[in-house]
Design a protein around this motif. Structure first.
Motif, short mmCIF file in Angstrom:
data_model
loop_
_atom_site.label_atom_id
_atom_site.label_comp_id
_atom_site.label_asym_id
_atom_site.label_seq_id
_atom_site.Cartn_x
_atom_site.Cartn_y
_atom_site.Cartn_z
N LYS A 58 -11.99 3.53 -0.51
CA LYS A 58 -11.06 3.07 -1.52
C LYS A 58 -9.87 2.28 -0.97
N ARG A 59 -9.59 2.41 0.33
CA ARG A 59 -8.45 1.70 0.92
C ARG A 59 -8.87 1.05 2.25
N SER B 187 -8.07 10.10 -1.27
CA SER B 187 -7.59 8.79 -0.84
C SER B 187 -6.11 8.59 -1.18
N TYR C 177 0.86 -1.17 0.00
CA TYR C 177 0.00 0.00 0.00
C TYR C 177 0.90 1.23 0.00
N ASP D 259 -6.02 -0.60 4.13
CA ASP D 259 -4.85 0.21 4.45
C ASP D 259 -4.77 0.39 5.96
N THR E 190 -6.31 3.56 7.54
CA THR E 190 -7.73 3.85 7.44
C THR E 190 -8.40 3.89 8.81
N PHE F 4 -10.54 7.11 2.36
CA PHE F 4 -9.73 5.94 2.68
C PHE F 4 -10.62 4.73 2.99
#
Length: 368
Positions: free
Chosen positions: A197-198, A158, A74, A201, A204, A194
């Protein structure tokens, strides 16, 4: 029998393939630090603000260095530390970022190259350094600077640079303070992006907690009157008054008052997906303009010249939300990323937010 030459070629090809495989999941930061002979350069990583060393090299003569690490899976922010000075850079995937600096101005006068994120982060730091040098460290929380950075945030909420800006401090002062309600809305936009879309991660959860913990603490008591007001604002049009490429002022409220359906679109012409967005808008405009459809497009491009060059060729209303205009227009429509598109009915109320721009024409049909 295979000749020795062919054997050598096959061996070399196999070695090249093996090298490619072993290096395919790594990233590199390299470059030159002038005037740093015999000084230790430390590569550091962070876990939500806690920095720890990954590797160290003692610079020699010309000051050349190179660090190669396994990709994290990431995007992330890393740091180069020289004595008590720090220089930050982003890694998106498996790219090579090149740093050039001098020991005497290691953290204030440097260049980053190798990726769009690296160049964007460098541009952010240069703005902050310039303001701090001219006006003092306290000025990094100046509203005009924050509007500029907020616009950049919302163009890619993001992205790793957005995360960097949210957590950036100058002389111990946060640029975006979670104790400030307006700043917290910007933080919330990044946290929401975040989450969408993540989700995997590791940052987040940190961003979500940063936003929600401060939101609950800052939220005022909710009365029934307040709820009614919020509901009214959620469905009605909030005016946007901005200038087009010819210097003419346009008001969204005036456009909607004529009883025609309106598409409100927030965009960045310089973004990769912008041509596809404008193609979908043009398809809808050609199909429904004769039946009254208007398009009110708001650009938040950092490059005003690019906006003007693009806007002059479009048949609908195109206005520019400049750095000086800030992020108010985006926040009022809860725009946390662009493009963002809304359908406004003939009665002047927002009917829906368009999630798939390729379906705009069919989504518009009930309101024409």
């Amino acid at each position: 029998m295979i000749s020795n030459t062919i054997k050598l070629l096959l061996t070399a090809a196999a070695a090249a393939m093996l090298a490619s495989c072993t290096q395919s999941n790594t990233w590199t930061v390299d470059g030159t630090i002038d005037g740093a002979d015999n000084q230790a350069l430390v590569l550091e990583a962070s876990h939500n603000g806690h920095w720890y060393p990954l590797d160290t090299v003692v610079l020699k003569g010309a000051g050349n260095f190179k660090f190669t690490r396994e990709a994290a899976g990431y995007p992330d922010i890393y740091c180069l530390r020289l004595a008590d000075r720090t220089l930050y850079f982003p890694i998106d995937s498996i790219e090579t970022v090149t740093v050039n600096a001098s020991a005497s101005a290691f953290d204030t006068d440097y260049t980053l190259a190798g990726s769009q994120a690296a160049e964007s982060l460098m541009a952010v730091d240069r703005k902050l350094i310039d303001v701090a040098n001219r006006l003092g460290a306290a000025a990094v929380t100046d509203s005009l600077l924050k509007r500029d950075l907020g616009t950049q945030l919302l163009s890619d909420p993001s992205g790793i640079v957005a995360y960097y800006i949210i957590n950036k401090k100058i002389a111990g002062r946060s640029i975006f303070d979670p104790n400030n309600k307006l700043d917290l809305r910007i933080i919330g936009a990044v946290a929401n992006a975040f989450s969408e879309k993540r989700p995997l991660d590791p940052r987040t959860a940190y961003l979500a907690n940063l936003y929600t913990s401060n939101r609950s603490r800052l939220a005022p008591p909710v009365s029934s009157a307040a709820v009614d007001t919020i509901q009214a604002n959620a469905i009605g049009v909030l005016d946007i008054s901005l200038y087009d490429e010819k210097g003419k002022l346009h008001s969204l409220a005036d456009v909607c008052s004529k009883g025609n359906p309106v598409v409100l679109n927030f965009t960045v012409y310089g973004a990769e997906g912008s041509p596809a967005v404008n193609l979908a808008l043009n398809k809808a405009y050609e199909k429904y303009h004769s039946q009254g459809l208007e398009i009110f497009q708001v650009s938040v491009d950092a490059d005003e010249y690019l906006w003007k060059q693009s806007a002059r060729n479009l048949p609908w209303i195109t206005v520019y939300n400049s750095t000086a205009d800030g992020t108010t227009n985006l926040l009022r429509y809860n725009v946390t990323s662009v493009p963002a598109t809304f359908i406004i009915g003939r009665d002047g109320d927002i009917k829906e937010r368009v999630d798939d721009i390729s379906r705009l024409s069919s989504d518009l049909a009930p309101y024409i």
